[in-house]
Design an enzyme around this catalytic site. Sequence first.
Site, short mmCIF file in Angstrom:
data_model
loop_
_atom_site.label_atom_id
_atom_site.label_comp_id
_atom_site.label_asym_id
_atom_site.label_seq_id
_atom_site.Cartn_x
_atom_site.Cartn_y
_atom_site.Cartn_z
N TYR A 249 -9.32 -7.95 -5.19
CA TYR A 249 -7.90 -7.20 -5.78
C TYR A 249 -7.44 -8.00 -6.93
CZ TYR A 249 -7.29 -3.75 -2.36
OH TYR A 249 -7.59 -2.65 -1.32
N HIS B 258 -3.58 3.46 -5.69
CA HIS B 258 -3.86 2.12 -5.02
C HIS B 258 -4.13 1.38 -6.30
CE1 HIS B 258 -5.16 -0.15 -1.76
NE2 HIS B 258 -6.21 -0.53 -2.33
N HIS C 182 -3.48 -9.24 2.89
CA HIS C 182 -4.84 -9.57 2.95
C HIS C 182 -5.15 -10.47 3.72
CE1 HIS C 182 -4.80 -7.76 -1.24
NE2 HIS C 182 -5.74 -7.14 -0.68
N ARG D 213 0.99 -1.21 0.02
CA ARG D 213 0.02 -0.05 0.03
C ARG D 213 0.80 1.21 0.03
NH1 ARG D 213 -2.10 -3.54 3.87
NH2 ARG D 213 -4.13 -4.36 3.48
N ARG E 296 -1.54 -1.55 -6.50
CA ARG E 296 -1.73 -2.61 -5.99
C ARG E 296 -2.51 -3.67 -6.28
NH1 ARG E 296 -1.45 -4.45 -0.50
NH2 ARG E 296 -3.30 -5.32 0.49
N LYS F 259 -2.10 -1.12 7.52
CA LYS F 259 -3.74 -0.82 7.46
C LYS F 259 -4.44 -1.86 8.71
CE LYS F 259 -7.86 -0.31 4.79
NZ LYS F 259 -8.45 -0.69 3.50
#
Length: 345
Positions: free
Chosen positions: A329, A294, A320, A201, A297, A226
């Site tokens: 994603y 983003h 994740h 990220r 990613r 995150k």
Amino acid sequence: MATLTKTEAGRWKAVIRRQGWPTSSKTWRTKRDAEDWARRTEDEMARGIYQNRAPAERMTLSGAIDRYLSDVTPTKKESTQKAEQAKARKLRAALGQYSLVAIAPDVVAGYRDEQLADGKSRDTVRLQLALLSHIFEIAIKEWRVGIWANPCRAVRTPKPGKARDRRLSHDEAEKLLRAAEGQSNPMLGLMIRLALATAMRVGEIQRLRRRDVDLKRRTALLRDTKNNQSRTVPLSTEAAQVLRVALDSPVRPIDCDLAFFGEPGRDGIRRGFQYGPGWKRATRDAGITDLRFHDLRHEAVSRLVELGLGDQEVAAISGHKSMQMLRRYTHLRAEDLVRRLDALG
């Protein structure tokens, strides 16, 4: 039993003293209004459901937002703080003058519909309502403002928007890197290359420290993520070379431990490189539209899957925590799958 007295101003003040309850009082324009309030209040006390609504009547949403930003927001991540401040400005502009008791479900629903009609995305409106709901939860549970229920709980929130599936073509990647590396500061180009190679990220890249990069073992330890769980990211030869260049920057301040450093702010604190202005120039010069940092990613995760890595391996690299989020994603190109099928055949 309630006591009613007439004030010098000609209004009527009702005072209720009941064993086991704090003294409650309120002033009304007429005696009839004072008697009605006293009767309702005593009935609620008798049933054990009385709440003093005066704080909620006095406190506006604007005041509640101020207290929330002062007491609650500072306990969150810096990126979350900035996001909440932006959402709070929208809520304050539309509903700030309302007292908390006046914000009923129909008011919240009206705000939701107005925002959607103005072209705001479903995700934007959903996150604004989430903040409003949390403000009410804190006001009810911690501030004891005398509200029975959170009005946001009775309102439908917009469904999450469709996950972005923007992929970066090979030609776009070359143009983007050429435009970024043509800028006077090399940090943006290096950050783009690292994002594509590691699926980090942007905040993780900005906060990456020199001491957490091990070029011999080809790993990078991300302490501030995150989901608040550190992870160690394996580095490809390309990613290791990018970090080697960044760490050996000849203009690096001696006392700076950030891998990708920016200029000191007004407070004198040096933070990670602020990519925003450079990103806008790079995408404009490259002629690329509808691309966010983003999205790199998403692109990196999809490339890892296309290389043949399993879900658990990709998740260990990307961070994740659920396969569901990992699938959001991952966007595989049909033409790439065709080539893989041909190779298998």
